[in-house]
Design a protein around this motif. Structure first.
Motif, PDB file in Angstrom:
ATOM      1  N   GLU A   1      -7.892  -8.540  19.130  1.00  0.00           N
ATOM      2  CA  GLU A   1      -8.417  -9.888  19.356  1.00  0.00           C
ATOM      3  C   GLU A   1      -7.581 -10.552  20.447  1.00  0.00           C
ATOM      4  OE1 GLU A   1      -8.981 -14.164  16.950  1.00  0.00           O
ATOM      5  OE2 GLU A   1      -8.187 -12.407  15.916  1.00  0.00           O
ATOM      6  N   ILE A   2      -8.244 -11.306  21.314  1.00  0.00           N
ATOM      7  CA  ILE A   2      -7.535 -12.115  22.313  1.00  0.00           C
ATOM      8  C   ILE A   2      -8.154 -13.512  22.318  1.00  0.00           C
ATOM      9  CG2 ILE A   2      -6.974 -10.122  23.772  1.00  0.00           C
ATOM     10  CD1 ILE A   2      -9.407 -12.620  25.186  1.00  0.00           C
ATOM     11  N   VAL A   3      -7.443 -14.446  22.936  1.00  0.00           N
ATOM     12  CA  VAL A   3      -8.011 -15.769  23.193  1.00  0.00           C
ATOM     13  C   VAL A   3      -8.216 -15.903  24.696  1.00  0.00           C
ATOM     14  CG1 VAL A   3      -7.580 -18.248  23.184  1.00  0.00           C
ATOM     15  CG2 VAL A   3      -7.075 -16.895  21.157  1.00  0.00           C
ATOM     16  N   ASN A   4      -9.420 -16.326  25.085  1.00  0.00           N
ATOM     17  CA  ASN A   4      -9.784 -16.498  26.487  1.00  0.00           C
ATOM     18  C   ASN A   4      -9.991 -17.992  26.763  1.00  0.00           C
ATOM     19  OD1 ASN A   4     -10.909 -16.390  29.069  1.00  0.00           O
ATOM     20  ND2 ASN A   4     -12.935 -15.776  28.317  1.00  0.00           N
ATOM     21  N   THR A   5      -9.052 -18.625  27.452  1.00  0.00           N
ATOM     22  CA  THR A   5      -9.170 -20.051  27.789  1.00  0.00           C
ATOM     23  C   THR A   5      -9.893 -20.270  29.114  1.00  0.00           C
ATOM     24  OG1 THR A   5      -6.999 -20.079  28.877  1.00  0.00           O
ATOM     25  CG2 THR A   5      -7.051 -20.626  26.516  1.00  0.00           C
ATOM     26  N   ARG A   6     -10.344 -19.187  29.747  1.00  0.00           N
ATOM     27  CA  ARG A   6     -11.040 -19.232  31.040  1.00  0.00           C
ATOM     28  C   ARG A   6     -10.245 -20.022  32.085  1.00  0.00           C
ATOM     29  NH1 ARG A   6     -15.686 -16.881  31.338  1.00  0.00           N
ATOM     30  NH2 ARG A   6     -16.212 -17.936  33.298  1.00  0.00           N
ATOM     31  N   PRO A   7      -9.047 -19.558  32.398  1.00  0.00           N
ATOM     32  CA  PRO A   7      -8.252 -20.231  33.421  1.00  0.00           C
ATOM     33  C   PRO A   7      -8.965 -20.192  34.769  1.00  0.00           C
ATOM     34  CG  PRO A   7      -7.321 -18.092  32.904  1.00  0.00           C
ATOM     35  CD  PRO A   7      -8.390 -18.349  31.888  1.00  0.00           C
ATOM     36  N   SER A   8      -8.895 -21.274  35.508  1.00  0.00           N
ATOM     37  CA  SER A   8      -9.548 -21.395  36.827  1.00  0.00           C
ATOM     38  C   SER A   8     -11.052 -21.160  36.748  1.00  0.00           C
ATOM     39  CB  SER A   8      -8.928 -20.413  37.840  1.00  0.00           C
ATOM     40  OG  SER A   8      -7.528 -20.583  37.903  1.00  0.00           O
ATOM     41  N   GLY A   9     -11.632 -21.322  35.559  1.00  0.00           N
ATOM     42  CA  GLY A   9     -13.078 -21.227  35.411  1.00  0.00           C
ATOM     43  C   GLY A   9     -13.635 -19.825  35.305  1.00  0.00           C
TER      44      GLY A   9
ATOM     45  N   GLN B   1      -4.570  -9.155  28.611  1.00  0.00           N
ATOM     46  CA  GLN B   1      -4.931  -7.804  28.222  1.00  0.00           C
ATOM     47  C   GLN B   1      -5.080  -7.682  26.704  1.00  0.00           C
ATOM     48  OE1 GLN B   1      -1.555  -5.728  29.853  1.00  0.00           O
ATOM     49  NE2 GLN B   1      -2.541  -5.411  31.840  1.00  0.00           N
ATOM     50  N   MET B   2      -5.923  -6.759  26.279  1.00  0.00           N
ATOM     51  CA  MET B   2      -6.014  -6.382  24.871  1.00  0.00           C
ATOM     52  C   MET B   2      -5.452  -4.974  24.724  1.00  0.00           C
ATOM     53  SD  MET B   2      -9.335  -5.935  22.353  1.00  0.00           S
ATOM     54  CE  MET B   2      -9.876  -7.637  22.453  1.00  0.00           C
ATOM     55  N   GLY B   3      -4.581  -4.788  23.732  1.00  0.00           N
ATOM     56  CA  GLY B   3      -3.966  -3.476  23.528  1.00  0.00           C
ATOM     57  C   GLY B   3      -3.069  -3.102  24.691  1.00  0.00           C
TER      58      GLY B   3
ATOM     59  N   ARG C   1     -18.314   1.172  11.620  1.00  0.00           N
ATOM     60  CA  ARG C   1     -19.064   0.724  12.791  1.00  0.00           C
ATOM     61  C   ARG C   1     -18.096   0.074  13.780  1.00  0.00           C
ATOM     62  NH1 ARG C   1     -23.729  -2.604   9.758  1.00  0.00           N
ATOM     63  NH2 ARG C   1     -22.083  -2.774   8.196  1.00  0.00           N
ATOM     64  N   VAL C   2     -18.417   0.140  15.058  1.00  0.00           N
ATOM     65  CA  VAL C   2     -17.536  -0.466  16.061  1.00  0.00           C
ATOM     66  C   VAL C   2     -18.304  -1.521  16.850  1.00  0.00           C
ATOM     67  CG1 VAL C   2     -16.027   1.543  16.255  1.00  0.00           C
ATOM     68  CG2 VAL C   2     -18.021   1.357  17.760  1.00  0.00           C
ATOM     69  N   LEU C   3     -17.590  -2.550  17.277  1.00  0.00           N
ATOM     70  CA  LEU C   3     -18.214  -3.660  17.990  1.00  0.00           C
ATOM     71  C   LEU C   3     -17.234  -4.260  18.982  1.00  0.00           C
ATOM     72  CD1 LEU C   3     -20.558  -5.898  18.099  1.00  0.00           C
ATOM     73  CD2 LEU C   3     -19.060  -7.187  16.573  1.00  0.00           C
ATOM     74  N   ALA C   4     -17.672  -4.477  20.210  1.00  0.00           N
ATOM     75  CA  ALA C   4     -16.904  -5.209  21.218  1.00  0.00           C
ATOM     76  C   ALA C   4     -17.727  -6.412  21.645  1.00  0.00           C
ATOM     77  CB  ALA C   4     -16.584  -4.325  22.420  1.00  0.00           C
ATOM     78  N   ASP C   5     -17.149  -7.627  21.553  1.00  0.00           N
ATOM     79  CA  ASP C   5     -17.873  -8.841  21.934  1.00  0.00           C
ATOM     80  C   ASP C   5     -18.287  -8.805  23.400  1.00  0.00           C
ATOM     81  OD1 ASP C   5     -17.566  -9.947  19.406  1.00  0.00           O
ATOM     82  OD2 ASP C   5     -15.728 -11.016  19.907  1.00  0.00           O
ATOM     83  N   HIS C   6     -17.358  -8.350  24.269  1.00  0.00           N
ATOM     84  CA  HIS C   6     -17.619  -8.304  25.718  1.00  0.00           C
ATOM     85  C   HIS C   6     -17.127  -6.958  26.251  1.00  0.00           C
ATOM     86  CE1 HIS C   6     -18.772 -12.535  25.856  1.00  0.00           C
ATOM     87  NE2 HIS C   6     -17.750 -12.772  25.071  1.00  0.00           N
ATOM     88  N   PRO C   7     -17.942  -5.898  26.128  1.00  0.00           N
ATOM     89  CA  PRO C   7     -17.480  -4.549  26.470  1.00  0.00           C
ATOM     90  C   PRO C   7     -17.090  -4.344  27.928  1.00  0.00           C
ATOM     91  CG  PRO C   7     -19.838  -4.572  25.944  1.00  0.00           C
ATOM     92  CD  PRO C   7     -19.307  -5.906  25.565  1.00  0.00           C
TER      93      PRO C   7
ATOM     94  N   GLY D   1      -9.355  -7.318  30.561  1.00  0.00           N
ATOM     95  CA  GLY D   1      -9.901  -8.659  30.756  1.00  0.00           C
ATOM     96  C   GLY D   1     -10.607  -8.743  32.099  1.00  0.00           C
ATOM     97  N   LYS D   2     -10.293  -9.759  32.851  1.00  0.00           N
ATOM     98  CA  LYS D   2     -11.004 -10.007  34.119  1.00  0.00           C
ATOM     99  C   LYS D   2     -10.955  -8.797  35.049  1.00  0.00           C
ATOM    100  CE  LYS D   2     -11.149 -13.249  38.012  1.00  0.00           C
ATOM    101  NZ  LYS D   2     -10.520 -14.440  38.616  1.00  0.00           N
ATOM    102  N   ASN D   3     -12.158  -8.389  35.527  1.00  0.00           N
ATOM    103  CA  ASN D   3     -12.271  -7.304  36.506  1.00  0.00           C
ATOM    104  C   ASN D   3     -13.624  -7.487  37.192  1.00  0.00           C
ATOM    105  OD1 ASN D   3     -14.374  -5.369  35.177  1.00  0.00           O
ATOM    106  ND2 ASN D   3     -12.901  -5.783  33.518  1.00  0.00           N
ATOM    107  N   SER D   4     -14.009  -6.536  38.026  1.00  0.00           N
ATOM    108  CA  SER D   4     -15.235  -6.701  38.821  1.00  0.00           C
ATOM    109  C   SER D   4     -16.487  -6.863  37.955  1.00  0.00           C
ATOM    110  CB  SER D   4     -15.419  -5.512  39.755  1.00  0.00           C
ATOM    111  OG  SER D   4     -15.504  -4.309  39.012  1.00  0.00           O
ATOM    112  N   LYS D   5     -16.475  -6.331  36.717  1.00  0.00           N
ATOM    113  CA  LYS D   5     -17.612  -6.449  35.812  1.00  0.00           C
ATOM    114  C   LYS D   5     -17.422  -7.522  34.742  1.00  0.00           C
ATOM    115  CE  LYS D   5     -19.145  -1.650  36.332  1.00  0.00           C
ATOM    116  NZ  LYS D   5     -19.436  -0.391  35.619  1.00  0.00           N
ATOM    117  N   CYS D   6     -16.230  -8.080  34.708  1.00  0.00           N
ATOM    118  CA  CYS D   6     -15.909  -9.103  33.695  1.00  0.00           C
ATOM    119  C   CYS D   6     -15.364 -10.333  34.398  1.00  0.00           C
ATOM    120  CB  CYS D   6     -14.870  -8.564  32.710  1.00  0.00           C
ATOM    121  SG  CYS D   6     -14.130  -9.807  31.631  1.00  0.00           S
TER     122      CYS D   6
END
Length: 413
Positions: free
Chosen positions: A328-336, A342-344, A378-384, A407-412
């Protein structure tokens, strides 16, 4: 009156009005500034009073104090004086004796208990005491809310990323669960904001994801707001009302009863895993004592940490109806945009062993106090695209999964 005198009189009246207006406008700011200067220190004084009152409740008198190499102060507190026994339902009690272990528990290949920085020097707390990481004014001043210090933000649904919480988890539901066991490797994920965290844990859950949610949680976390650094730390958590008014991390409120004199909940973990290098994991077992109903926590090879008294809960007085494992992580969306926290390990599940985070040897405790393999994970990712998960089964690890991401990358974004 002559016209000349009339004109002089009018001019005098105008001048008097102007002077009066000027005086009131120039006098007003100093008055409001004085009020603000009076109010501001008063608010700070009240805040400090509140902090010191809470610190008195959290930090109990110690018989021995140990300074850790990472800057922590560890207080050795008599076990019957720990914060748990401030709880109304626990007043006057003492720690329970160890319970009956679940059947089928195998101590082989479990991790060793000397896994914390403060104890690596050989220091320990005397018998009859427990080690408690001292909470400081600085810890509480970092918190976004002094009154909610040590508590999680409410989590609305299992699969929800509301409040910026994002997950990559394996889970089971639809049955009665009396405990869970798993091993998870420990990393130092990058957490870019004071108000974000990254963790890996086990959840035992009962009730609905509304106001009556009960959870028991344990694992490791990186939380700059809570601890003031980026070290991965061993933690516990509980709530009986969906994170609203009950429960907290570690021993920051009355509730969890610690019985171990060698493990400090909230203290830094060492060693940790490294990318393409050595892997270090911790084994955790949570289970319900069939005799008294309390939920016990064990670390590694037979080391009991303590228990959550059954009186803390409503639904968990009986059993859990869901168990989760993972990140689990917390995403405060810095700079929008999406956070780079990172997770793990900070790497996706597909990279596999030595690169991605894992949780292995997933097991459940059934109604007969027996450890059994999980058959319907079962496995689940909120934002794969940001953090993903991949499950599997093999002869050595049993049920397992890899999870995590950057976290943030070209697809996220």
């Amino acid at each position: 009156m002559s016209s000349c005198l009339k004109l002089t009189f009018i001019i005098l009246l105008v001048l008097l009005c102007l002077l009066s207006s000027s005086f009131s406008s120039s006098a007003s700011p100093p008055n409001s500034t004085e009020e603000s200067e009076t109010l501001r220190p008063q608010k700070e004084i009240q805040k400090l009073k509140l902090i010191r009152k809470q610190l008195q409740m959290i930090n109990k008198p110690a018989v021995k104090t140990i300074q850790s190499s990472d800057g922590d102060t560890i207080d050795c507190v008599p076990s019957h004086h720990q914060p748990a026994f401030d709880h109304p339902s626990l007043h006057g009690q003492k720690p329970m004796d160890p319970p009956e272990m679940p059947k089928g528990y195998d101590q082989e290949n479990e991790s060793h208990e000397d896994f914390q920085l403060w104890s690596l020097s050989g220091e320990s707390c005397p018998e009859g005491t427990i080690p408690i990481r001292r909470t400081t004014e600085h810890d509480m001043l970092r918190a976004s809310s002094v009154r909610r210090f040590g508590r999680k933000i409410r989590r609305v649904r299992r699969d929800s990323s509301s409040n910026g919480h994002e997950h990559a988890v394996g889970y089971v539901s639809g049955s009665q669960y009396y405990g869970a066991k798993a091993s998870m490797n420990v990393w130092t994920p990058r957490v870019i904001s004071q108000y974000e965290f990254s963790l890996s844990q086990i959840w035992v859950i009962a009730g609905s994801f509304a106001d009556d949610l009960n959870t028991i949680e344990a694992g490791w976390q990186v939380s700059p707001e809570l601890y003031g650094d980026t070290n991965p730390r061993f933690f516990t958590y509980w709530t009986s009302d969906a994170y609203q008014a009950t429960g907290c991390y570690n021993l920051l409120c009355s509730g969890f009863v610690q019985t171990n004199n060698r493990i400090a909940i909230g203290a830094a973990i060492s060693p940790v895993s490294s990318y393409k290098g050595g892997q270090f994991d911790i084994s955790l077992l949570i289970w319900k004592d069939p005799k008294h109903g309390h939920w016990w926590l064990q670390f590694g090879s037979g080391t009991l940490v303590g228990y959550w008294p059954v009186s803390l809960f409503t639904h968990l007085r009986e059993h859990g109806n869901m168990v989760q494992f993972g990140g689990e992580i917390v995403n405060t969306r810095p700079s929008g945009s999406h956070t780079s926290t990172q997770m793990g390990s900070g790497h996706f599940a597909g990279e596999g062993f030595g690169k991605a985070s894992y949780v292995r040897n997933l097991q459940m405790v059934d109604w007969d106090n027996t450890l059994v393999p999980i058959s319907n994970l079962r496995v689940l990712a909120d934002h794969p695209n940001c953090y993903d998960i991949r499950g599997g089964v093999n002869r050595v690890w049993g049920n397992y999964f890899y999870y995590g991401g950057p976290g943030k990358n070209s697809k996220c974004s």
